[in-house]
Structure formats: C-alpha cells, structure tokens
Design a protein around this motif. Structure first.
Motif, short mmCIF file in Angstrom:
data_model
loop_
_atom_site.label_atom_id
_atom_site.label_comp_id
_atom_site.label_asym_id
_atom_site.label_seq_id
_atom_site.Cartn_x
_atom_site.Cartn_y
_atom_site.Cartn_z
N ILE A 75 0.95 -1.21 0.03
CA ILE A 75 0.00 -0.26 0.17
C ILE A 75 0.91 1.30 -0.08
CG2 ILE A 75 -0.15 -0.02 2.58
CD1 ILE A 75 -2.85 1.02 -0.23
N LEU A 76 1.99 1.33 0.86
CA LEU A 76 2.67 2.23 0.81
C LEU A 76 3.49 2.69 -0.47
CD1 LEU A 76 4.38 2.41 4.36
CD2 LEU A 76 2.51 3.56 3.60
N GLU A 77 3.56 1.75 -1.13
CA GLU A 77 4.39 1.83 -2.57
C GLU A 77 3.26 2.18 -3.59
OE1 GLU A 77 6.46 -1.00 -6.01
OE2 GLU A 77 6.47 -1.59 -3.88
N ALA A 78 2.02 1.87 -3.34
CA ALA A 78 1.16 2.07 -4.23
C ALA A 78 0.74 3.63 -4.05
CB ALA A 78 -0.16 1.15 -4.01
N ILE A 79 0.53 4.00 -2.78
CA ILE A 79 0.21 5.52 -2.60
C ILE A 79 1.39 6.34 -3.08
CG2 ILE A 79 -0.24 7.18 -0.86
CD1 ILE A 79 -1.42 5.01 0.87
N ALA A 80 2.47 6.16 -3.23
CA ALA A 80 3.46 6.91 -3.74
C ALA A 80 3.69 6.66 -5.18
CB ALA A 80 4.92 6.42 -3.02
N HIS A 81 3.03 5.75 -5.75
CA HIS A 81 2.88 5.62 -6.88
C HIS A 81 2.63 6.85 -8.00
CE1 HIS A 81 3.01 3.72 -11.14
NE2 HIS A 81 1.54 4.03 -11.26
N ASP A 82 3.29 7.00 -9.20
CA ASP A 82 2.92 8.30 -9.80
C ASP A 82 1.68 8.24 -10.56
OD1 ASP A 82 3.22 10.57 -11.26
OD2 ASP A 82 4.33 9.96 -12.79
N TRP A 83 0.33 8.05 -9.86
CA TRP A 83 -0.99 7.81 -10.58
C TRP A 83 -1.18 8.99 -11.61
CZ3 TRP A 83 -4.34 11.80 -10.36
CH2 TRP A 83 -4.23 12.69 -9.45
N PRO A 84 -0.73 10.00 -11.68
CA PRO A 84 -1.17 11.00 -12.93
C PRO A 84 -0.58 10.69 -14.01
CG PRO A 84 -0.25 12.13 -11.12
CD PRO A 84 -0.06 10.90 -10.73
N SER A 85 0.62 9.84 -14.16
CA SER A 85 1.04 9.20 -15.39
C SER A 85 0.15 7.93 -15.85
CB SER A 85 2.48 9.10 -15.34
OG SER A 85 2.68 7.80 -14.33
N SER A 86 -0.28 7.37 -14.90
CA SER A 86 -1.15 6.15 -15.24
C SER A 86 -2.61 6.62 -15.78
CB SER A 86 -1.62 5.36 -13.68
OG SER A 86 -0.15 4.77 -13.15
N LEU A 87 -3.14 7.61 -15.33
CA LEU A 87 -4.40 8.11 -15.49
C LEU A 87 -4.41 8.91 -16.83
CD1 LEU A 87 -6.29 9.49 -12.40
CD2 LEU A 87 -6.51 7.32 -13.57
N PHE A 88 -3.31 9.54 -17.21
CA PHE A 88 -3.08 10.68 -18.48
C PHE A 88 -1.58 10.00 -18.86
CE2 PHE A 88 -5.39 12.88 -15.07
CZ PHE A 88 -6.50 13.00 -15.78
N PRO A 89 -1.56 8.81 -19.42
CA PRO A 89 -0.16 8.40 -19.97
C PRO A 89 0.09 9.07 -21.51
CG PRO A 89 -1.94 6.68 -20.41
CD PRO A 89 -2.55 7.74 -19.45
N HIS A 90 -0.95 9.48 -22.17
CA HIS A 90 -0.66 10.25 -23.22
C HIS A 90 0.11 11.62 -22.92
CE1 HIS A 90 -4.42 11.56 -21.71
NE2 HIS A 90 -4.50 12.64 -22.28
N LEU A 91 -0.39 12.32 -21.66
CA LEU A 91 0.26 13.72 -21.52
C LEU A 91 1.81 13.51 -20.85
CD1 LEU A 91 -2.58 15.31 -19.60
CD2 LEU A 91 -1.94 15.64 -21.98
N GLU A 92 1.92 12.21 -20.10
CA GLU A 92 3.27 12.05 -19.83
C GLU A 92 4.38 11.78 -21.04
OE1 GLU A 92 6.43 11.08 -16.79
OE2 GLU A 92 4.54 12.21 -16.65
#
Length: 519
Positions: A75-92
């Motif tokens: 969970i701590l690794e998951a919370i620290a994950h860069d979720w914006p790049s997962s939701l918007f991979p095109h922008l990244e």
C-alpha cells in the motif's frame, strides 16, 4: 422557375454549411496550431477530424489493461506511485517528448499543456477577463453545470461571483460550524452503532457516507433544507457525473445525437432541474432565514434588472445552474478529500496519532468551534498534504477568449490551456526527492516553506477563478476529520484497493474501506 430558386437556396445553404464545418473542424484548428508552432511550441501530429483522440485512447487502453489494482501489502508503495502518469499516459509521454509546454488536439479543440512554473505563475496571477473557463464546459457538461459560476465567463461570471462569493467568506463560514458538527455527529452515531453490532470493530466503506454527509451539510448550510431534500438531487447529479465522465468531449456535435447515452443524460438533466425548481417553489411560498439560496434568488432578479444585456438570463436558469454547481462542487471536493485524508492517515498511523492527540488536546470532550479549528495546525498540514497528493481536479483549464500574452508566448484566441495540477504537485525539483510521499511536515511553515515555487501549489484552482468555496471546504474538512479522530481509531481494510480514477474529479475507484474501532 420556383423549383430552380428552391434548389439554388438549398444548394447555397449546403455549401455554406460545408464551408462552416471546414472552417470549424480543419482550417481554424490548423491556424491555431501554426501560430503556436511559429513560437517554437510543438506537439503530436493530429489525425483527420479526431485530432489525437485515437492515440489517447490507445495509450490509455494499453496501460489500463496491464495495470491491476494494487493490494494492501504494497500500500505505501502504491500510494507513492505516480498515478497521474497512469491516468493520463498520453500527457506523460508527450511531456517527455516535447517538453513542459506542448500542443495537442481533441478533434477541433487545440489544447496547450503547461507545466512551466513561470508560465503557470503568470496565468495564476492574471485577472483578465480575456482568460476564462473553456467554452466546451458549458456545451459538453451543460447538463451537469449549465452556465453557473463554474462554467460561465465575462460579465455573467462576475455577477455569479459577486452574488455567491460573499456568502462563503470566512466570517460567514464560521457561523456554519455548529451545523457542520451536528451533521457529522449524526453520521458518526451510525458508525458507533455498527461498531457495537459487529463486536467492537467494523469495516466501513466510508466514501459514500462522506458524500451523503457533504450533501447534508450543503443542503442545511446553503439551502435551508436537510439531507432528505438534497438526497435526490445529489444522487441524480452523481449518476450524471458518472455518465458524462465517459464521454469524448472533443468530437463535435456528438452531444446532439439521440443516442441511448444522450437520451439518458437529457432525461436526468430534466429531472434535476425539476427537483431544484420544486425546492425553489417551496422557498417562494414560505419564509426562510437569509441563506445562500435566498442570495442566489436575489442575484437572479438583479441580473435581469441590470442594463448590461450580456448578464441577462432567466431567473429559473440562474438559480438552477448555480444550485447544480454548488451541489456538485461542494460534495465532490469535501467528501473525496476527506476520504483520501482518512486513507492516508490509516496508512500512516504515526500521523493519525499526532492528529488525534492535537484534537483531544484542543477540544477535550467538546465539539470543535471556529476558534479551536484555527488552532489545529497538525490537522491543517495533513489536509494540505492530502490536497497536494490527491487534488480533486486533475486539470486547471483556461481558454484564451482573446489573444493574450504570457511570458514570451502569445496565446491565440481559442486555445485551451491545461495545467496538470497533480503533476506540478509531485514535481521533485519543486517539492524535494520525497515529493511522491505523504509528509505533512513539509507544510509546517506554510506553502512558502513547502515548495521552491509556491505558485505551483494550486489545489483550489488558479487566478481570479480560484474556488469560491475553499474556506467552506477547509472548515468542513477540519470539522469532519477532527470529530472522526476524536471518536475512532482506524486502519486500512484488507479489502482496500488503491486505484485513483478520473471521473471529472479524482476519486478512489473502488472506494475507501477502513477498519474502525472506538478511540
């Protein structure tokens, strides 16, 4: 002879329509991109008519099909994950390829992606009416937002803000604290009963309860009614939000087609409008204390008495659209941020203990009041850090309503600027190497001490369009979290799956499931 005239008129009209569509779908977007390209701003090449929508869909599908929800042992690794790049991979991907400022297309809409902090700073400080909310919000999200304070521009927006904002200033909000306490206490009694019935520990999915609580507080504080009257409006808005978050906003004309989805949207919109008008009718037939709804009613009357034709709108539409805006924005921002805050405190028991100790020291066994809330420094930085990691709105968007210059870039009329809030909030150059981690201590000396450039912290939006309800939201969050901390200890349930999702706002896709017991 008459037949020839009719044919000529029809043919002429058809040719004019084709010219208009050609200009709208091809020529105008091409000219806008050319103006930016001459200034050195590049981006991915758009496809015919759809722009970059096919590539966006392809990248999202590829990523989401290979990324399952993360289990609690990570969970701590998951919370620290860069979720914006997962939701918007095109922008990244495009940011890595084209830099912090680039242009891309969704059909005929040209979007300027901006993470250059100095450019963000200039946009944030701008008060020009030439910079407004994108016109597509009122078009594509019309059933949800109408032309209320969130989506309007120019003189009518100024009138909306002048009407609503004073009722949400801090001095007014202080008078609502007791009401917030009463509503929250009522919800917590149901949690206490569940804990008692389940042997001292209960597993509760808290986000729906928190949404209901936020609706109750908004209904009572702003509209003089209890949750029973606001419940139906909220549920319909929630359904509408879910449906509309799946729409492709860039495809011209799609909202007019009588598809099954559109017919459902039109039906729900009509039902919501009818419910609000019913509340309005009750208000005009009975006497009430002067609250936000009464102020909105007076604002509707005054805008039609004004000499400025640009702010004239029917009284019913003025009231309905602003009520929808307040219900949607109010419940979404507060309930979702409270859910994320409790999730983070559950995952970081040391901070949970610190925040609880502060609440008990300040309040003892008594409920908080406005003065006590102001003294809750630890709780305040916990909320600030939550808003940094999980800002409710993923993109702050502005449209150039006229040609306007920022920094060394001239933005042509019609360009939509997108500032990715979570990307700025997680920038390690601005926030340090631990930018991806939950560390409220970074805000111990305010935003100035937390970030190299405080203009990059924008959880409530940018510029003159900053959220008018931010004082209401922060006060409500402190009331809710302080009361929960004073009564309960909690940890993450094994059922919790960390998976932020974008449904116009960023929310936990699978809810927030907590194990609660009495403190």
């Amino acid at each position: 002879m008459a037949a020839n005239i009719v044919i000529t008129v029809v043919l002429g009209g058809f040719i004019m329509l084709l010219v208009h569509l050609w200009n709208l779908a091809i020529l105008k977007p091409k000219l806008l991109r050319a103006k930016l390209q001459r200034q050195g701003i590049r981006g991915p090449s758009p496809s015919f008519l759809l722009g970059n929508i096919p590539e966006i869909n392809r990248l999202q599908l590829r990523l989401h099909s290979s990324t399952p929800p993360t289990a609690t042992e990570d969970i701590l690794e998951a919370i620290a994950h860069d979720w914006p790049s997962s939701l918007f991979p095109h922008l990244e991907q495009w940011k890595n390829e084209y830099g912090p400022v680039f242009v891309y297309s969704t059909a005929n809409m040209q979007r300027l992606y901006v993470t250059d902090v100095e450019l963000v700073k200039e946009i944030r400080m701008s008060t020009s009416l030439s910079l407004g909310k994108p016109s597509f919000l009122a078009k594509y999200l019309g059933p949800l937002l109408g032309r209320g304070i969130i989506s309007s521009n120019g003189s009518i927006w100024e009138h909306h803000r002048k009407t609503i904002a004073p009722e949400l200033y801090m001095e007014k909000v202080k008078g609502m604290v007791n009401l917030m306490v009463d509503s929250t206490t009522s919800m917590l009694r149901t949690w206490e009963r569940r804990i008692g019935h389940e042997g001292g520990i209960a597993v509760i999915t808290i986000d729906e309860d928190l949404r209901s609580l936020a609706v109750d507080i908004i209904s009572r504080a702003c509209f003089g009614s209890d949750y029973s009257q606001g419940e139906e409006i909220y549920l319909k808005l929630r359904t509408l939000q879910t449906i509309m978050s799946k729409r492709n906003f860039g495809i011209p004309g799609i909202r007019f087609l009588p598809t099954k989805t559109n017919r459902n949207i039109w039906k729900i919109e009509k039902e919501i409008n009818s419910m609000i008008l019913k509340v309005l009718k009750q208000r005009t037939e009975e006497s009430y204390e002067k609250d936000l709804l009464q102020i909105i009613l007076e604002g509707a009357e005054s805008c039609n008495e004004d000499d400025d034709p640009s702010i004239k709108v029917s009284s019913d539409k003025f009231v309905v659209d602003n009520c929808k805006n307040i219900y949607f924005a109010g419940q979404a921002t507060t309930a979702i941020t409270a859910s994320w805050s409790l999730m983070l405190l559950a995952a970081h028991p040391d901070w949970q203990a610190r925040a609880r100790a502060e609440v008990l020291e300040i309040c003892g066994n008594k409920p908080p009041d406005a003065d006590k809330l102001r003294d809750m420094k630890t709780l305040n930085i916990v909320i600030q850090e939550t808003l940094r990691l999980f800002p409710p709105t993923p993109l702050a968007m502005r449209e150039a309503l006229e040609d306007i210059k920022f920094k060394d870039i001239t933005l042509p009329k019609g360009i939509i600027m997108e500032i990715p809030i979570p990307v700025l909030h997680r920038n390690r150059e601005l926030w340090g190497l631990d930018a991806h981690k939950f560390n409220p201590e970074r805000f111990a000396h305010g935003v100035l001490g937390a970030c190299k450039n405080p203009q990059a912290y924008i959880p409530f939006g940018v510029g003159s369009r900053v959220c008018v309800g931010q004082h209401f939201a922060m006060t409500e969050l402190k009331v809710i979290l302080s009361l929960i901390l004073s009564k309960f200890c909690f940890s993450l349930s094994p059922a919790y799956r960390h998976s932020p999702a974008s449904r116009l706002i960023v929310e936990p896709e699978h809810g927030v499931s907590l194990r609660l017991w009495s403190a």
